[in-house]
Design a protein around this motif. Structure first.
Motif, PDB file in Angstrom:
ATOM      1  N   ALA A 148       0.833  -1.211   0.000  1.00 46.59           N
ATOM      2  CA  ALA A 148       0.000   0.000   0.000  1.00 46.59           C
ATOM      3  C   ALA A 148       0.866   1.259   0.000  1.00 46.59           C
ATOM      4  O   ALA A 148       0.565   2.227  -0.708  1.00 46.59           O
ATOM      5  CB  ALA A 148      -0.940  -0.005   1.209  1.00 46.59           C
ATOM      6  N   GLU A 149       1.941   1.237   0.763  1.00 49.13           N
ATOM      7  CA  GLU A 149       2.849   2.396   0.793  1.00 49.13           C
ATOM      8  C   GLU A 149       3.505   2.618  -0.563  1.00 49.13           C
ATOM      9  O   GLU A 149       3.617   3.756  -1.027  1.00 49.13           O
ATOM     10  CB  GLU A 149       3.918   2.208   1.871  1.00 49.13           C
ATOM     11  N   SER A 150       3.941   1.548  -1.219  1.00 47.97           N
ATOM     12  CA  SER A 150       4.577   1.717  -2.527  1.00 47.97           C
ATOM     13  C   SER A 150       3.563   2.173  -3.574  1.00 47.97           C
ATOM     14  O   SER A 150       3.907   2.946  -4.471  1.00 47.97           O
ATOM     15  CB  SER A 150       5.302   0.439  -2.963  1.00 47.97           C
ATOM     16  N   THR A 151       2.318   1.736  -3.449  1.00 48.43           N
ATOM     17  CA  THR A 151       1.271   2.207  -4.356  1.00 48.43           C
ATOM     18  C   THR A 151       1.045   3.698  -4.155  1.00 48.43           C
ATOM     19  O   THR A 151       0.954   4.459  -5.131  1.00 48.43           O
ATOM     20  CB  THR A 151      -0.045   1.430  -4.115  1.00 48.43           C
ATOM     21  N   ASP A 152       0.976   4.134  -2.908  1.00 48.20           N
ATOM     22  CA  ASP A 152       0.807   5.555  -2.605  1.00 48.20           C
ATOM     23  C   ASP A 152       1.967   6.382  -3.167  1.00 48.20           C
ATOM     24  O   ASP A 152       1.756   7.453  -3.737  1.00 48.20           O
ATOM     25  CB  ASP A 152       0.710   5.792  -1.092  1.00 48.20           C
ATOM     26  N   GLN A 153       3.181   5.884  -3.008  1.00 47.79           N
ATOM     27  CA  GLN A 153       4.359   6.613  -3.496  1.00 47.79           C
ATOM     28  C   GLN A 153       4.348   6.739  -5.014  1.00 47.79           C
ATOM     29  O   GLN A 153       4.644   7.811  -5.560  1.00 47.79           O
ATOM     30  CB  GLN A 153       5.648   5.929  -3.031  1.00 47.79           C
ATOM     31  N   LEU A 154       3.995   5.658  -5.698  1.00 47.43           N
ATOM     32  CA  LEU A 154       3.950   5.717  -7.159  1.00 47.43           C
ATOM     33  C   LEU A 154       2.834   6.651  -7.620  1.00 47.43           C
ATOM     34  O   LEU A 154       3.008   7.411  -8.578  1.00 47.43           O
ATOM     35  CB  LEU A 154       3.775   4.316  -7.760  1.00 47.43           C
ATOM     36  N   MET A 155       1.713   6.634  -6.930  1.00 44.76           N
ATOM     37  CA  MET A 155       0.620   7.552  -7.273  1.00 44.76           C
ATOM     38  C   MET A 155       1.074   8.999  -7.089  1.00 44.76           C
ATOM     39  O   MET A 155       0.779   9.860  -7.930  1.00 44.76           O
ATOM     40  CB  MET A 155      -0.620   7.265  -6.425  1.00 44.76           C
ATOM     41  N   ASP A 156       1.795   9.273  -6.029  1.00 45.62           N
ATOM     42  CA  ASP A 156       2.322  10.627  -5.807  1.00 45.62           C
ATOM     43  C   ASP A 156       3.240  11.048  -6.953  1.00 45.62           C
ATOM     44  O   ASP A 156       3.150  12.180  -7.452  1.00 45.62           O
ATOM     45  CB  ASP A 156       3.076  10.716  -4.476  1.00 45.62           C
ATOM     46  N   THR A 157       4.112  10.149  -7.376  1.00 41.60           N
ATOM     47  CA  THR A 157       5.024  10.456  -8.475  1.00 41.60           C
ATOM     48  C   THR A 157       4.247  10.742  -9.756  1.00 41.60           C
ATOM     49  O   THR A 157       4.527  11.721 -10.459  1.00 41.60           O
ATOM     50  CB  THR A 157       6.008   9.280  -8.711  1.00 41.60           C
ATOM     51  N   LEU A 158       3.261   9.908 -10.065  1.00 39.96           N
ATOM     52  CA  LEU A 158       2.464  10.115 -11.277  1.00 39.96           C
ATOM     53  C   LEU A 158       1.696  11.436 -11.220  1.00 39.96           C
ATOM     54  O   LEU A 158       1.630  12.172 -12.212  1.00 39.96           O
ATOM     55  CB  LEU A 158       1.508   8.946 -11.490  1.00 39.96           C
ATOM     56  N   ASN A 159       1.130  11.730 -10.068  1.00 40.84           N
ATOM     57  CA  ASN A 159       0.400  13.003  -9.931  1.00 40.84           C
ATOM     58  C   ASN A 159       1.334  14.198 -10.085  1.00 40.84           C
ATOM     59  O   ASN A 159       0.951  15.211 -10.679  1.00 40.84           O
ATOM     60  CB  ASN A 159      -0.349  13.058  -8.601  1.00 40.84           C
ATOM     61  N   MET A 160       2.552  14.083  -9.575  1.00 40.23           N
ATOM     62  CA  MET A 160       3.526  15.166  -9.746  1.00 40.23           C
ATOM     63  C   MET A 160       3.803  15.384 -11.231  1.00 40.23           C
ATOM     64  O   MET A 160       3.791  16.525 -11.719  1.00 40.23           O
ATOM     65  CB  MET A 160       4.835  14.824  -9.020  1.00 40.23           C
ATOM     66  N   ILE A 161       4.039  14.311 -11.950  1.00 34.89           N
ATOM     67  CA  ILE A 161       4.326  14.414 -13.381  1.00 34.89           C
ATOM     68  C   ILE A 161       3.136  15.007 -14.121  1.00 34.89           C
ATOM     69  O   ILE A 161       3.292  15.904 -14.971  1.00 34.89           O
ATOM     70  CB  ILE A 161       4.702  13.026 -13.964  1.00 34.89           C
ATOM     71  N   LEU A 162       1.942  14.520 -13.802  1.00 39.55           N
ATOM     72  CA  LEU A 162       0.741  15.012 -14.496  1.00 39.55           C
ATOM     73  C   LEU A 162       0.408  16.452 -14.127  1.00 39.55           C
ATOM     74  O   LEU A 162      -0.344  17.110 -14.842  1.00 39.55           O
ATOM     75  CB  LEU A 162      -0.436  14.073 -14.222  1.00 39.55           C
ATOM     76  N   ASN A 163       0.988  16.938 -13.028  1.00 38.20           N
ATOM     77  CA  ASN A 163       0.835  18.347 -12.648  1.00 38.20           C
ATOM     78  C   ASN A 163       2.051  19.163 -13.053  1.00 38.20           C
ATOM     79  O   ASN A 163       2.335  20.205 -12.468  1.00 38.20           O
ATOM     80  CB  ASN A 163       0.566  18.474 -11.144  1.00 38.20           C
ATOM     81  N   ASP A 164       2.788  18.644 -14.046  1.00 38.06           N
ATOM     82  CA  ASP A 164       3.910  19.338 -14.676  1.00 38.06           C
ATOM     83  C   ASP A 164       5.169  19.452 -13.824  1.00 38.06           C
ATOM     84  O   ASP A 164       6.027  20.294 -14.116  1.00 38.06           O
ATOM     85  CB  ASP A 164       3.486  20.725 -15.195  1.00 38.06           C
ATOM     86  N   ALA A 165       5.309  18.651 -12.804  1.00 38.29           N
ATOM     87  CA  ALA A 165       6.576  18.613 -12.065  1.00 38.29           C
ATOM     88  C   ALA A 165       7.578  17.806 -12.893  1.00 38.29           C
ATOM     89  O   ALA A 165       7.206  16.871 -13.610  1.00 38.29           O
ATOM     90  CB  ALA A 165       6.391  17.971 -10.695  1.00 38.29           C
ATOM     91  N   VAL A 166       8.816  18.181 -12.798  1.00 40.03           N
ATOM     92  CA  VAL A 166       9.860  17.480 -13.543  1.00 40.03           C
ATOM     93  C   VAL A 166      10.334  16.280 -12.730  1.00 40.03           C
ATOM     94  O   VAL A 166      10.844  16.432 -11.619  1.00 40.03           O
ATOM     95  CB  VAL A 166      11.039  18.423 -13.856  1.00 40.03           C
ATOM     96  N   VAL A 167      10.122  15.107 -13.302  1.00 37.21           N
ATOM     97  CA  VAL A 167      10.592  13.857 -12.715  1.00 37.21           C
ATOM     98  C   VAL A 167      11.364  13.152 -13.818  1.00 37.21           C
ATOM     99  O   VAL A 167      10.836  12.960 -14.917  1.00 37.21           O
ATOM    100  CB  VAL A 167       9.416  12.976 -12.229  1.00 37.21           C
ATOM    101  N   PRO A 168      12.622  12.794 -13.567  1.00 38.18           N
ATOM    102  CA  PRO A 168      13.399  12.126 -14.612  1.00 38.18           C
ATOM    103  C   PRO A 168      12.709  10.861 -15.128  1.00 38.18           C
ATOM    104  O   PRO A 168      12.163  10.078 -14.340  1.00 38.18           O
ATOM    105  CB  PRO A 168      14.715  11.779 -13.916  1.00 38.18           C
ATOM    106  N   ARG A 169      12.741  10.702 -16.436  1.00 36.15           N
ATOM    107  CA  ARG A 169      12.136   9.527 -17.085  1.00 36.15           C
ATOM    108  C   ARG A 169      12.692   8.237 -16.482  1.00 36.15           C
ATOM    109  O   ARG A 169      11.951   7.285 -16.244  1.00 36.15           O
ATOM    110  CB  ARG A 169      12.403   9.587 -18.580  1.00 36.15           C
ATOM    111  N   GLU A 170      14.008   8.216 -16.215  1.00 36.72           N
ATOM    112  CA  GLU A 170      14.638   7.017 -15.665  1.00 36.72           C
ATOM    113  C   GLU A 170      14.068   6.659 -14.298  1.00 36.72           C
ATOM    114  O   GLU A 170      13.949   5.481 -13.957  1.00 36.72           O
ATOM    115  CB  GLU A 170      16.167   7.204 -15.568  1.00 36.72           C
TER     116      GLU A 170
END
Length: 184
Positions: free
Chosen positions: A85-107
């Motif tokens: 559940a924690e890893s799912t939450d973390q990945l969701m946070d990362t995806l939301n950051m990207i979809l809100n135009d935050a820069v997250v390295p592709r790698e």
């Protein structure tokens, strides 16, 4: 109940294969639909983490109380649900950051998707290989009747794979239907 768990596992495995495919496409420099990837993670967060895993937790706890000692694998896999559940939450946070135009390295996104899918898949394989066969063999019909009552409050209709008219995951459902139609 076991049939539902096996079905859920098959559905989750399908979604993990989709995530692997998206990670591979990203690694090749291809574009992917990140809203679609977010829908997969949202489904896992909302359904797997809030209905499927709690149902398994009740089942595992019942088994542990009945068996006492010697059920370390069951206990460990139940504890893994919190980590998943924690890893799912973390990945969701990362995806939301990207979809809100935050820069997250592709790698980083590629690694996160691959790690997430691997962790989830390993957990499913352990349950399917080591835990569910033991529960099926050792629990009686009376046990299953008790468990059915205990899990009733955790069971919700699957919002993606059920026959209902839930439009919540319409794009993801259409994408999966398209993949199925293309399969040989």
């Amino acid at each position: 109940m076991l049939a539902r768990i096996h079905t859920d596992h098959a559905h989750i495995a399908t979604l993990l294969a989709l995530l692997d495919n998206k990670a591979n496409r990203l690694a090749l420099g291809q574009e992917v639909s990140l809203p679609l990837v977010r829908d997969v993670i949202d489904y896992l967060q909302r359904y797997a983490d809030h209905s499927h895993h709690p149902m398994e937790d009740i089942l595992y706890q019942y088994y542990l109380e009945k068996q006492g000692k010697g059920a370390e694998t069951v206990h460990r896999l139940g504890q893994e649900h919190k980590v998943l559940a924690e890893s799912t939450d973390q990945l969701m946070d990362t995806l939301n950051m990207i979809l809100n135009d935050a820069v997250v390295p592709r790698e980083r996104l590629i690694a996160d998707l691959r790690d997430f899918a691997h962790q989830q898949r390993h957990h499913l394989e352990q349950e399917e290989r080591y835990v569910l066969p033991v529960l099926e063999q050792e629990l009686t019909e009376a046990d299953w009747a008790i468990l059915q009552q205990k899990v009733a409050t955790k069971l919700i209709e699957d919002p993606l794979f059920s026959e209902g008219n839930d439009q919540e995951y319409e794009d993801l459902r259409a994408y999966l239907a398209e993949l199925e139609a293309e399969a040989p």
